[in-house]
Write a protein that holds these residues in place. Structure first.
Motif, mmCIF file in Angstrom:
data_model
loop_
_atom_site.group_PDB
_atom_site.id
_atom_site.type_symbol
_atom_site.label_atom_id
_atom_site.label_comp_id
_atom_site.label_asym_id
_atom_site.label_seq_id
_atom_site.Cartn_x
_atom_site.Cartn_y
_atom_site.Cartn_z
ATOM 1 N N PHE A 227 1.131 -0.909 -0.178
ATOM 2 C CA PHE A 227 -0.169 -0.086 -0.271
ATOM 3 C C PHE A 227 1.191 1.356 -0.284
ATOM 4 C CE2 PHE A 227 -3.303 -2.219 2.678
ATOM 5 C CZ PHE A 227 -3.503 -2.805 1.336
ATOM 6 N N GLY A 228 0.614 2.539 -0.668
ATOM 7 C CA GLY A 228 1.268 3.645 -0.526
ATOM 8 C C GLY A 228 2.513 3.301 -1.112
ATOM 9 N N ALA A 229 3.848 3.976 0.012
ATOM 10 C CA ALA A 229 4.888 3.766 -0.423
ATOM 11 C C ALA A 229 5.002 2.288 -0.900
ATOM 12 C CB ALA A 229 5.262 4.106 1.053
ATOM 13 N N GLY A 230 4.540 1.443 -0.038
ATOM 14 C CA GLY A 230 4.764 0.348 -0.317
ATOM 15 C C GLY A 230 4.238 -0.459 -2.241
ATOM 16 N N VAL A 231 3.699 0.628 -2.125
ATOM 17 C CA VAL A 231 2.933 0.297 -4.001
ATOM 18 C C VAL A 231 4.219 0.792 -4.858
ATOM 19 C CG1 VAL A 231 1.990 1.061 -5.653
ATOM 20 C CG2 VAL A 231 0.476 -0.480 -4.026
ATOM 21 N N SER A 232 5.003 2.021 -4.023
ATOM 22 C CA SER A 232 5.843 3.244 -5.218
ATOM 23 C C SER A 232 7.125 2.260 -4.785
ATOM 24 C CB SER A 232 6.604 4.550 -4.019
ATOM 25 O OG SER A 232 4.842 5.271 -4.358
ATOM 26 N N LEU A 233 7.817 1.568 -3.702
ATOM 27 C CA LEU A 233 8.341 0.817 -4.035
ATOM 28 C C LEU A 233 8.777 -0.770 -4.190
ATOM 29 C CD1 LEU A 233 11.418 0.206 -2.305
ATOM 30 C CD2 LEU A 233 10.327 -0.667 -0.506
ATOM 31 N N ALA A 234 7.352 -0.603 -4.754
ATOM 32 C CA ALA A 234 7.722 -2.713 -5.669
ATOM 33 C C ALA A 234 8.100 -1.744 -6.895
ATOM 34 C CB ALA A 234 6.364 -3.057 -5.551
ATOM 35 N N MET A 235 6.832 -0.559 -7.387
ATOM 36 C CA MET A 235 7.444 0.148 -8.810
ATOM 37 C C MET A 235 8.260 0.172 -9.276
ATOM 38 S SD MET A 235 4.337 -0.382 -10.000
ATOM 39 C CE MET A 235 3.831 -2.084 -8.598
ATOM 40 N N ALA A 236 9.427 0.902 -8.485
ATOM 41 C CA ALA A 236 10.458 1.377 -8.630
ATOM 42 C C ALA A 236 12.020 -0.191 -8.775
ATOM 43 C CB ALA A 236 11.405 2.757 -7.269
ATOM 44 N N CYS A 237 11.174 -0.878 -8.586
ATOM 45 C CA CYS A 237 12.275 -1.981 -9.568
ATOM 46 C C CYS A 237 11.754 -2.021 -10.936
ATOM 47 C CB CYS A 237 11.764 -3.060 -8.062
ATOM 48 S SG CYS A 237 11.503 -3.154 -6.612
ATOM 49 N N ASP A 238 12.979 -3.156 -11.224
ATOM 50 C CA ASP A 238 13.309 -3.083 -12.578
ATOM 51 C C ASP A 238 11.876 -4.448 -12.941
ATOM 52 O OD1 ASP A 238 15.312 -1.234 -13.679
ATOM 53 O OD2 ASP A 238 16.562 -2.817 -11.619
ATOM 54 N N ARG A 239 11.717 -5.507 -12.036
ATOM 55 C CA ARG A 239 10.409 -6.230 -12.448
ATOM 56 C C ARG A 239 9.925 -6.745 -11.012
ATOM 57 N NH1 ARG A 239 9.041 -10.790 -15.393
ATOM 58 N NH2 ARG A 239 9.187 -12.952 -14.804
ATOM 59 N N VAL A 240 8.757 -7.254 -10.747
ATOM 60 C CA VAL A 240 7.542 -6.927 -10.132
ATOM 61 C C VAL A 240 7.067 -8.669 -10.076
ATOM 62 C CG1 VAL A 240 5.817 -5.927 -8.923
ATOM 63 C CG2 VAL A 240 7.334 -4.547 -9.716
ATOM 64 N N ILE A 241 7.220 -9.579 -9.286
ATOM 65 C CA ILE A 241 6.399 -10.489 -8.665
ATOM 66 C C ILE A 241 6.098 -10.437 -7.303
ATOM 67 C CG2 ILE A 241 6.987 -13.375 -8.898
ATOM 68 C CD1 ILE A 241 8.518 -11.780 -11.470
ATOM 69 N N ALA A 242 4.668 -10.982 -8.236
ATOM 70 C CA ALA A 242 3.574 -10.784 -7.304
ATOM 71 C C ALA A 242 2.839 -11.842 -6.923
ATOM 72 C CB ALA A 242 2.115 -9.521 -7.210
ATOM 73 N N SER A 243 2.304 -12.205 -6.097
ATOM 74 C CA SER A 243 1.596 -13.241 -5.369
ATOM 75 C C SER A 243 -0.206 -13.369 -6.482
ATOM 76 C CB SER A 243 1.582 -14.134 -3.968
ATOM 77 O OG SER A 243 0.708 -12.950 -3.406
ATOM 78 N N GLU A 244 -0.703 -14.292 -6.531
ATOM 79 C CA GLU A 244 -1.796 -13.872 -7.076
ATOM 80 C C GLU A 244 -2.592 -13.263 -6.300
ATOM 81 O OE1 GLU A 244 -2.219 -17.728 -10.126
ATOM 82 O OE2 GLU A 244 -3.129 -17.703 -7.960
ATOM 83 N N ASP A 245 -2.866 -13.475 -4.767
ATOM 84 C CA ASP A 245 -3.486 -12.571 -3.680
ATOM 85 C C ASP A 245 -3.645 -11.938 -2.938
ATOM 86 O OD1 ASP A 245 -1.696 -14.130 -2.242
ATOM 87 O OD2 ASP A 245 -3.030 -15.448 -1.004
#
Length: 257
Positions: free
Chosen positions: A107-125
């Motif tokens: 959430f919030g800055a957590g999304v920002s942190l993930a989006m700043a990375c070169d590749r984002v792998i996320a669990s389906e849930d």
């Protein structure tokens, strides 16, 4: 005081784990400082080829730690905000690819942190949301660059004006996430990708990251930047090794020289 960022090295991969599971890895001043320091250190170490960023416990990062926030003057806020931006500067200016392994909340800055990375792998849930307006803020940690770059300016505007909780699959459909995997396997997949990327020529990866930072430049300027990068890479031992391996029908071994 416990470390808020843990480091583990596996071969050429550096794993950095946000370590405030009791706060769903919310970002306080200590965490943002330690994370920036660990990122900068890993970027400077020759033996590190790829960095994987994840969170301890059930969440990636629930955003800024609201319990540490209060109304204050700009003079007090600027150092706090700059400490957060230091994390993103380390990711964007460092020469090593960074992969986010996202489970649970981002959430919030957590999304920002993930989006700043070169590749984002996320669990389906996994659950992702910009969420900044809920506490009267606009957003930081690079989201006004990274989110439009991933989903387009119009979609980014709507995601921030009308924050909603997105599943990992929904986020992937928009382009926020590069790949979704079954719950509990984001780190496994991120490590698999990291090992594959770690075999790539590190000097070429460094040049890629420089060029990606220029993605919004005037197109003809980008052409010149690509020429400059090619000129540097053609003079490297890695380039010669790549050509030789191709001719000899074998797997190249890149050394970063």
């Amino acid at each position: 005081m416990a470390d808020t960022v843990l480091r583990e090295d596996r071969d050429a991969i550096c794993i950095l784990t946000l370590n405030r599971p009791d706060r769903r890895n919310a970002i306080d001043m200590q965490l943002r400082t330690e994370l920036a320091e660990e990122l900068e250190r890993a970027m400077d170490e020759r033996e590190v080829r790829v960095i994987v960023l994840t969170g301890a416990g059930k969440s990636f990062c629930s955003g800024g730690d609201i319990s540490t926030m209060e109304r204050q003057s700009a003079e007090k806020t600027v150092p706090r905000a700059q400490a957060a931006q230091r994390v993103i500067r380390a990711i964007w200016t460092g020469g090593k690819p960074v992969i986010a392994a996202v489970e649970g909340a981002a959430f919030g800055a957590g999304v920002s942190l993930a989006m700043a990375c070169d590749r984002v792998i996320a669990s389906e849930d996994a659950v992702l949301s910009t969420a900044f307006t809920g506490v009267g803020l606009a957003g930081d940690m690079g989201i006004f660059t990274s989110l439009p770059a991933r989903v387009g300016p119009a979609a980014a505007r709507q995601l921030m004006l009308l924050p909603r909780k997105l599943s990992g699959r929904q986020a992937q459909a928009l382009g926020m996430v590069d790949e979704t995997v079954p719950p509990g396997t984001a780190m496994e997949r991120a490590l698999s990708d990291a090992y594959q990327i770690s075999a790539a020529p590190p000097l070429a990866l460094r040049e890629m990251k420089k060029l990606w930072r220029k993605w919004s430049d005037e197109p003809l300027t980008m052409l010149e930047s690509e020429v400059d990068a090619q000129a540097r890479l053609f003079a490297t031992e890695d380039f010669a090794e790549g050509v030789a391996a191709f001719m000899e029908k074998r797997r190249p071994v890149f050394t970063g020289r």
